[in-house]
Structure formats: C-alpha cells, structure tokens
Write a protein that holds these residues in place. Sequence first.
Motif, PDB file in Angstrom:
ATOM      1  N   GLY A 120       0.785  -1.238   0.000  1.00  0.00           N
ATOM      2  CA  GLY A 120       0.000   0.000   0.000  1.00  0.00           C
ATOM      3  C   GLY A 120       0.808   1.273   0.000  1.00  0.00           C
ATOM      4  O   GLY A 120       0.244   2.353  -0.119  1.00  0.00           O
ATOM      5  N   VAL A 121       2.130   1.191   0.134  1.00  0.00           N
ATOM      6  CA  VAL A 121       2.914   2.434   0.126  1.00  0.00           C
ATOM      7  C   VAL A 121       3.330   2.772  -1.303  1.00  0.00           C
ATOM      8  O   VAL A 121       3.265   1.942  -2.205  1.00  0.00           O
ATOM      9  N   LEU A 122       3.767   4.013  -1.501  1.00  0.00           N
ATOM     10  CA  LEU A 122       4.307   4.421  -2.795  1.00  0.00           C
ATOM     11  C   LEU A 122       5.707   3.819  -2.964  1.00  0.00           C
ATOM     12  O   LEU A 122       6.382   3.494  -1.986  1.00  0.00           O
ATOM     13  N   PRO A 123       6.166   3.702  -4.222  1.00  0.00           N
ATOM     14  CA  PRO A 123       7.476   3.074  -4.453  1.00  0.00           C
ATOM     15  C   PRO A 123       8.614   3.725  -3.664  1.00  0.00           C
ATOM     16  O   PRO A 123       9.533   3.052  -3.216  1.00  0.00           O
ATOM     17  N   GLN A 124       8.550   5.039  -3.466  1.00  0.00           N
ATOM     18  CA  GLN A 124       9.634   5.714  -2.753  1.00  0.00           C
ATOM     19  C   GLN A 124       9.726   5.245  -1.301  1.00  0.00           C
ATOM     20  O   GLN A 124      10.811   5.139  -0.743  1.00  0.00           O
ATOM     21  N   ALA A 125       8.580   4.965  -0.697  1.00  0.00           N
ATOM     22  CA  ALA A 125       8.554   4.549   0.705  1.00  0.00           C
ATOM     23  C   ALA A 125       8.732   3.044   0.855  1.00  0.00           C
ATOM     24  O   ALA A 125       8.843   2.539   1.971  1.00  0.00           O
ATOM     25  N   ALA A 126       8.769   2.313  -0.254  1.00  0.00           N
ATOM     26  CA  ALA A 126       8.809   0.848  -0.174  1.00  0.00           C
ATOM     27  C   ALA A 126      10.162   0.344   0.303  1.00  0.00           C
ATOM     28  O   ALA A 126      11.198   0.951   0.042  1.00  0.00           O
ATOM     29  N   GLU A 127      10.131  -0.773   1.008  1.00  0.00           N
ATOM     30  CA  GLU A 127      11.375  -1.456   1.341  1.00  0.00           C
ATOM     31  C   GLU A 127      11.911  -2.201   0.132  1.00  0.00           C
ATOM     32  O   GLU A 127      13.117  -2.294  -0.060  1.00  0.00           O
ATOM     33  N   ARG A 128      10.978  -2.741  -0.684  1.00  0.00           N
ATOM     34  CA  ARG A 128      11.407  -3.626  -1.749  1.00  0.00           C
ATOM     35  C   ARG A 128      10.494  -3.473  -2.961  1.00  0.00           C
ATOM     36  O   ARG A 128       9.279  -3.426  -2.827  1.00  0.00           O
ATOM     37  N   LEU A 129      11.113  -3.344  -4.133  1.00  0.00           N
ATOM     38  CA  LEU A 129      10.362  -3.207  -5.380  1.00  0.00           C
ATOM     39  C   LEU A 129      10.518  -4.464  -6.231  1.00  0.00           C
ATOM     40  O   LEU A 129      11.516  -5.182  -6.141  1.00  0.00           O
ATOM     41  N   ASP A 130       9.516  -4.669  -7.071  1.00  0.00           N
ATOM     42  CA  ASP A 130       9.515  -5.773  -8.028  1.00  0.00           C
ATOM     43  C   ASP A 130      10.299  -5.325  -9.268  1.00  0.00           C
ATOM     44  O   ASP A 130       9.936  -4.358  -9.927  1.00  0.00           O
ATOM     45  N   THR A 131      11.362  -6.048  -9.592  1.00  0.00           N
ATOM     46  CA  THR A 131      12.237  -5.626 -10.697  1.00  0.00           C
ATOM     47  C   THR A 131      12.075  -6.500 -11.944  1.00  0.00           C
ATOM     48  O   THR A 131      12.950  -6.508 -12.803  1.00  0.00           O
ATOM     49  N   ARG A 132      10.951  -7.216 -12.067  1.00  0.00           N
ATOM     50  CA  ARG A 132      10.829  -8.096 -13.252  1.00  0.00           C
ATOM     51  C   ARG A 132      10.976  -7.291 -14.545  1.00  0.00           C
ATOM     52  O   ARG A 132      10.537  -6.142 -14.619  1.00  0.00           O
ATOM     53  N   VAL A 155      21.005  -2.522  -3.821  1.00  0.00           N
ATOM     54  CA  VAL A 155      20.194  -2.679  -5.034  1.00  0.00           C
ATOM     55  C   VAL A 155      19.615  -4.093  -5.108  1.00  0.00           C
ATOM     56  O   VAL A 155      18.451  -4.286  -5.461  1.00  0.00           O
ATOM     57  N   ARG A 156      20.409  -5.091  -4.727  1.00  0.00           N
ATOM     58  CA  ARG A 156      19.934  -6.478  -4.772  1.00  0.00           C
ATOM     59  C   ARG A 156      18.805  -6.684  -3.752  1.00  0.00           C
ATOM     60  O   ARG A 156      17.783  -7.284  -4.042  1.00  0.00           O
ATOM     61  N   THR A 157      18.976  -6.124  -2.571  1.00  0.00           N
ATOM     62  CA  THR A 157      18.010  -6.344  -1.500  1.00  0.00           C
ATOM     63  C   THR A 157      16.718  -5.573  -1.723  1.00  0.00           C
ATOM     64  O   THR A 157      15.621  -6.087  -1.511  1.00  0.00           O
ATOM     65  N   ARG A 158      16.844  -4.304  -2.138  1.00  0.00           N
ATOM     66  CA  ARG A 158      15.680  -3.436  -2.193  1.00  0.00           C
ATOM     67  C   ARG A 158      15.062  -3.343  -3.584  1.00  0.00           C
ATOM     68  O   ARG A 158      13.961  -2.834  -3.741  1.00  0.00           O
ATOM     69  N   GLY A 159      15.804  -3.760  -4.607  1.00  0.00           N
ATOM     70  CA  GLY A 159      15.299  -3.597  -5.962  1.00  0.00           C
ATOM     71  C   GLY A 159      15.355  -2.153  -6.429  1.00  0.00           C
ATOM     72  O   GLY A 159      14.693  -1.760  -7.401  1.00  0.00           O
ATOM     73  N   LYS A 160      16.130  -1.323  -5.735  1.00  0.00           N
ATOM     74  CA  LYS A 160      16.290   0.098  -6.085  1.00  0.00           C
ATOM     75  C   LYS A 160      17.501   0.613  -5.313  1.00  0.00           C
ATOM     76  O   LYS A 160      17.917   0.011  -4.321  1.00  0.00           O
ATOM     77  N   MET A 161      18.073   1.736  -5.764  1.00  0.00           N
ATOM     78  CA  MET A 161      19.215   2.294  -5.052  1.00  0.00           C
ATOM     79  C   MET A 161      18.741   3.402  -4.122  1.00  0.00           C
ATOM     80  O   MET A 161      18.601   4.563  -4.512  1.00  0.00           O
ATOM     81  N   GLN A 162      18.442   3.006  -2.885  1.00  0.00           N
ATOM     82  CA  GLN A 162      18.028   3.982  -1.875  1.00  0.00           C
ATOM     83  C   GLN A 162      18.856   3.725  -0.625  1.00  0.00           C
ATOM     84  O   GLN A 162      18.704   2.684   0.022  1.00  0.00           O
ATOM     85  N   ASN A 163      19.712   4.653  -0.293  1.00  0.00           N
ATOM     86  CA  ASN A 163      20.569   4.537   0.880  1.00  0.00           C
ATOM     87  C   ASN A 163      19.698   4.491   2.135  1.00  0.00           C
ATOM     88  O   ASN A 163      18.941   5.423   2.407  1.00  0.00           O
ATOM     89  N   PRO A 164      19.769   3.428   2.919  1.00  0.00           N
ATOM     90  CA  PRO A 164      18.874   3.319   4.083  1.00  0.00           C
ATOM     91  C   PRO A 164      19.157   4.389   5.130  1.00  0.00           C
ATOM     92  O   PRO A 164      18.262   4.751   5.896  1.00  0.00           O
ATOM     93  N   GLU A 165      20.386   4.900   5.182  1.00  0.00           N
ATOM     94  CA  GLU A 165      20.727   5.927   6.162  1.00  0.00           C
ATOM     95  C   GLU A 165      20.186   7.293   5.770  1.00  0.00           C
ATOM     96  O   GLU A 165      19.549   7.976   6.550  1.00  0.00           O
ATOM     97  N   THR A 166      20.482   7.720   4.538  1.00  0.00           N
ATOM     98  CA  THR A 166      20.111   9.078   4.126  1.00  0.00           C
ATOM     99  C   THR A 166      18.722   9.114   3.498  1.00  0.00           C
ATOM    100  O   THR A 166      18.141  10.190   3.345  1.00  0.00           O
ATOM    101  N   GLY A 167      18.210   7.952   3.086  1.00  0.00           N
ATOM    102  CA  GLY A 167      16.908   7.918   2.417  1.00  0.00           C
ATOM    103  C   GLY A 167      16.955   8.389   0.980  1.00  0.00           C
ATOM    104  O   GLY A 167      15.938   8.395   0.291  1.00  0.00           O
ATOM    105  N   SER A 168      18.133   8.792   0.507  1.00  0.00           N
ATOM    106  CA  SER A 168      18.228   9.391  -0.825  1.00  0.00           C
ATOM    107  C   SER A 168      18.800   8.412  -1.841  1.00  0.00           C
ATOM    108  O   SER A 168      19.321   7.350  -1.495  1.00  0.00           O
ATOM    109  N   GLY A 169      18.706   8.788  -3.116  1.00  0.00           N
ATOM    110  CA  GLY A 169      19.112   7.891  -4.184  1.00  0.00           C
ATOM    111  C   GLY A 169      20.062   8.524  -5.172  1.00  0.00           C
ATOM    112  O   GLY A 169      21.276   8.471  -5.017  1.00  0.00           O
ATOM    113  N   GLY A 170      19.495   9.161  -6.190  1.00  0.00           N
ATOM    114  CA  GLY A 170      20.273   9.731  -7.282  1.00  0.00           C
ATOM    115  C   GLY A 170      19.483   9.569  -8.562  1.00  0.00           C
ATOM    116  O   GLY A 170      18.249   9.549  -8.510  1.00  0.00           O
TER     117      GLY A 170
END
Lengths: 353, 353
Positions: free
Chosen positions: A19-31, A75-90
């Motif tokens: 139910g969360v938006l992709p930005q708030a997600a822990e894990r995304l589907d990368t198919r 990237v492998r764990t979350r399916g996206k590049m989001q630094n768990p500390e800073t919350g930011s990506g690029g």
Amino acid sequence: MNDVTSSPVGLHRVLAPAGVLPQAAERLDTRRDLAADEVRVRVQRLNLDAASFRQLERKHEGDGDAVRAEVLDIVRTRGKMQNPETGSGGMLVGTVEEVGPESPLGLTVGDRVATLVSLTLTPLVIEDGLAAWDGRSEQVPADGYAILFGRSIAARLPDDLAPELALSVMDVCGAPALTARVVSQYAATTSPTSTTGGPVVAVIGGAGKSGSLSLAAARDAGAARTIGVVPHRAEADLLDEAGIADEVTIADARDPVALSEAVAKAGGPADVTVVCVDVPGCEGGAILSTRDGGTVVFFSMATSFSAAALGAEGLAADVTMLVGNGYVPGHADYALSVLRAHEGVRGLFERRL
Amino acid sequence: MNDVTSSPVGLHRVLAPAGVLPQAAERLDTRRDLAADEVRVRVQRLNLDAASFRQLERKHEGDGDAVRAEVLDIVRTRGKMQNPETGSGGMLVGTVEEVGPESPLGLTVGDRVATLVSLTLTPLVIEDGLAAWDGRSEQVPADGYAILFGRSIAARLPDDLAPELALSVMDVCGAPALTARVVSQYAATTSPTSTTGGPVVAVIGGAGKSGSLSLAAARDAGAARTIGVVPHRAEADLLDEAGIADEVTIADARDPVALSEAVAKAGGPADVTVVCVDVPGCEGGAILSTRDGGTVVFFSMATSFSAAALGAEGLAADVTMLVGNGYVPGHADYALSVLRAHEGVRGLFERRL
C-alpha cells in the motif's frame, strides 16, 4: 509484455510493505516484463545523490571496494538504489530498450535519456557487478536495466553537451528552477534592503552543483545581490573566479553565529536563503541569516524537518521555509539553459567531471 | 544576578557541543542566576509535544512510571525536555519569578505565562520528581524552574479561559496562523476548482488540536470548501458534530491511494493540504491529495524531509511544500480568538482536557 494492471505512480511494483508508494517501499519488483504504460531503460551510468555517497564514503572510510559492495547489496536487496541511512538515491542515464504500447512518456527505443525521478523509486537491476566503478566517485558506470512508470519523468540528453555534464546538471535541476521561482516572486515586490527592488539572495554551498546553478538562476531571476557562502578559501577562489556571485564569503554553515555574521557582512541578512550543502546541522544558521518575512529553501537531503521547524520557532523567526521539491515543470531544460548561459557555472561543473 | 555576557538567543547557556544554538545542543546550562536579559519562570505544568509523548508511551508500552522516569532522566541529562528520538519538546506554563533588568519581554514578577518557544531550547530544572504526574497524559504537573532568553516568547495567560485550555491552544498556535496566511494568499487569487474564488483546503487530522484550529482558520481566511480527514468513525462523528468542516471523510493518512481518493471524493484535490497528524509516513498521501500548483503545509513533527522532497519528485508533483514554522507574529492571540469564535473547536479542546 504481461497484462498486469499498472498504476502510473508504480504501485504495482511495490512488494513490501503493502500500500505504500514506491519511494517509501522497502522492496520493489524488478521483473523485466513491462506493464502497458512502462518503459525499460538499459542503464549505462548511475549518479548517486551526494549525501548518500558521502555517507557511504565516511562509513567505509574511503574503501572503494566496500562502498561498491554495499551499493550492490542495497540494489539487490531493495530492488532500487536507496541509501537506508540518508533515504536518498540519485538518478541514472541509459538508452530506451523497450516502450510499452500505452506509455505516455513519448520515448522511442534507442533514445539516450536521463531519468529525472529519483533512484529511490525506480526498479533497478545491476548486471555487471559494477565492475567498471572504483567506488570513489558519485558517478557510477553500470550495466543493467531500470523501469520507468507512466508518470515518471525522463529527459532526452541534449546533443550539444557531453552526457556526463548533462547528467550532472539534471541531477540537481530542481534547485535552480525553484530558486528562480521564489526569487522572481520577491523581485515582483519591493525589498526593504535594496534600491533596485530585487531581493538579497544567499546560497549556502554556492560553489557546489546545485549551489552554483542556484546563484546564477537567482541573478537571472532578478536578485539585487547574490551572496555565495563556501566553507574554505579554495572554494572561495573557485567561486570568485566563476564570477556568478556578487559577494563570496567563507563560513562554516553548521555554526549559526558565524554563518549569519558572514552573510550580514556580505550584504545580508538575506531575503531568500538557499541551502545547498549536504551536511547536517545547517538549519539554524540558515534561519538566522534570513530576515523576518524572508524565505529559506532547503535543498539538502541532510535537512532535519524538526530542526528547521523548532529552530525557527526557537529564534522567533517569521520565515517561510520550503522543502526543496526536486520537480518543477521544465526544470531540466531550464537548468541546462543556465549552464549554457553562464561560463562560470559550466567551469565549476566541468571541474567535477 | 551574575554578569555573564548573554546572547538573546541563548548561546551562553549551551554547554555542549560548542557553538550550536540551544535547540541543537545536547546539554544546556540550567543555573538559577540570570543574565541581564533573562527571565526565570516557576514551572507549574509542562505540555509535552504529542509526537514525543506518543513515542514514549509506545516505547514503554503505556507504563506511566517508566515514562515519568525517562522524562526526568532526559531533563536531568540534557538540561531541557527534548525527546532524543523525535527531537521535539513541548511548552510550559508557570509564574514569572525573577526578571533581569534588561529583559525585553515586558514581563512582571507574578505574571502567569505560557512559553511559546519550544522546551527543546529552554533550560529546565524539575524539583518535585514529577510526583503529581501519572505518566499517562501529555499534560504534566511539575514544580521547578525554566529560563527565558532575550528573544524568547512568552504569552500572558488570558483571564477568560481556563489555564489548561489556553495552554493547550497555545501549544499548537503556529498551525492556525500559518494556515490562515497560506489560505488568504490563495483566496486573493482565483482557484480553478471553485466558483467562489477561495481554495479547497484539506486538513489531515482535522479533529485534533492543530487540525481543528486549522480547519476553522481556513474557513475564516476564505476557503471555498474545507475537508477534514480523520482516521475512523468515532473521530468523524466528533468532527461532524463540531461543525467546523464542510466535509468530513475517513482515511488512513499513511495510505497515499486511500487518502487521495477520500479527499477527491470530498471535493478535492485540495489547493492547500495541511498535515496535522503525528504519525510517520503521511508525506506521499498529502502530496497526492494536492492539485498541481497547490501547497502542502507540514505541521507534524513526524514529517520526514527526504520523504517529502523525494516523494514530490517521484510523483512529478508541482506542489509547494512548507515546513510548518511554529512562530508567526501574533499566533497565540490569533489561535485564542479562533477558539473563542468557534464553539465546535472549543468543544473538541475541552473534551481532551
């Protein structure tokens, strides 16, 4: 192409929590398979958010191999590049590989694009182990793929600029666009400090990427005086040479008293203060450097919401504080036009490539 | 009276780390002796910030003794009441005990006052072990003293309202004042959604303290339609009965899709969305509930800066996002006037005392 029901903001790619938006997600589907409104991009380069890269660099004490291993793990764990500390990506640059039949983005297979939505919400698979990256720079050569949603934003890379330069500009393109908007609103009214009617604008971190673009944008948008604040002499010399600030001053942005005194001496307090330094603890100084009735725009991902809110209250400061939204319509084209028009900005960017 | 050189923002009371403002300090100097521009207040009651109290309550699973012990420990260790987890504090009510000869606050010994700067920057000593508090409510009877600086803000308690009621209003008085300012700016222009020219305003957490004041303030400031969002039926009934919202709707503010659909059905998307719920994860839903060109005002201390900034970017949402500054000139008097003018608001506040 599969027939999954898709959401333009990517809800169908969220695996956890529900139910969360992709930005708030822990894990995304990368198919690989695309929904009808999606686009798949072959990735060539990631550009990590500065706050994220610095956190990783500090954590691993500059050990590039360890930084690379952690990025791969994220990237492998979350399916996206989001630094768990800073919350930011690029962001990333790549080539359009496949376009769903209902994609509204107007892209064609083979287009060279940069994504202007954050990596924090972009499904991403890295396929080369980042073998070509030494872990010592924000710019990460990579092979793999990423998925864009219906409401994502991707910009075609311009023909007249090197891709790395364009990418580096687009990464921070929200800052000059929002700065220009805020400054032009002030410029339309009369500032109490200025005889020419425009506002005094201070940019904290004026020699950086978002900072230099914001200084130039502020001047173009009608600032009466622009003040670039930098942390030390070497950056002051660079910014002086670039010629994009009316005044250049040196101060530690984490020291509220030193910062506000430096801005005052350079012609402040500011009507508009733009925070572009990716270090924590700059909220109080930015507020103290801004006159009553002024505006502080926070672009740094190191900004603390509560430090800003309570800091202003504690200083009895009647300032408007904006969360620097990375999206303003037309921001990429605008930032590129600022770079093209200001040799000094271009010089600062080219030094960093 | 000692002869220490004092700073109007309290820098002379910062023990560690050096050079930061009192709000950012780990530890404040709580000595009784006043600088020439300081005021000492005999504390009668603390009002803990809602986010802070809830965090403590959750952490200790509702064990009031454990909550009390932790509050005492925080105040003893830090010299101020600032929750290390949430970063937030609260406010206090007391009686002026001593006034430095150069204090600009205009207070007299014996005045009954509420401090309108946060407890996060107010030197505080508790002398009764909080013996009269059961640890189960944000309102904390206390005996001790607090120090106000030259630039602090303290409001005399009004004669026509019970002190607890006035304190409870003043605690959140920044929200209605800033909401009124933002709404009146929109009301001065034409809204595309409204035939009457005013903006559509959604208040997330409309039955709470800052929420109910903000709903009433929005209507008074010229909103064409006000929408109160609440989490469940019981609060919806309360808010309906209060009669301060044109529409009342039920949604989980942490669910962006549910929230934005509920606001849309109630007459949204909103031109102005005001976030008054002290739970994390409401950024995406607030952004998604707001039309392009609209404004989101975040008053919740649970707001994440990066979630707001990246959320808007990820949704390609051209919204202005404001950090809810707890200080707007005249905010306490304004909030009290809203309470006096709206029986419904007053009823909601009195239920909570």
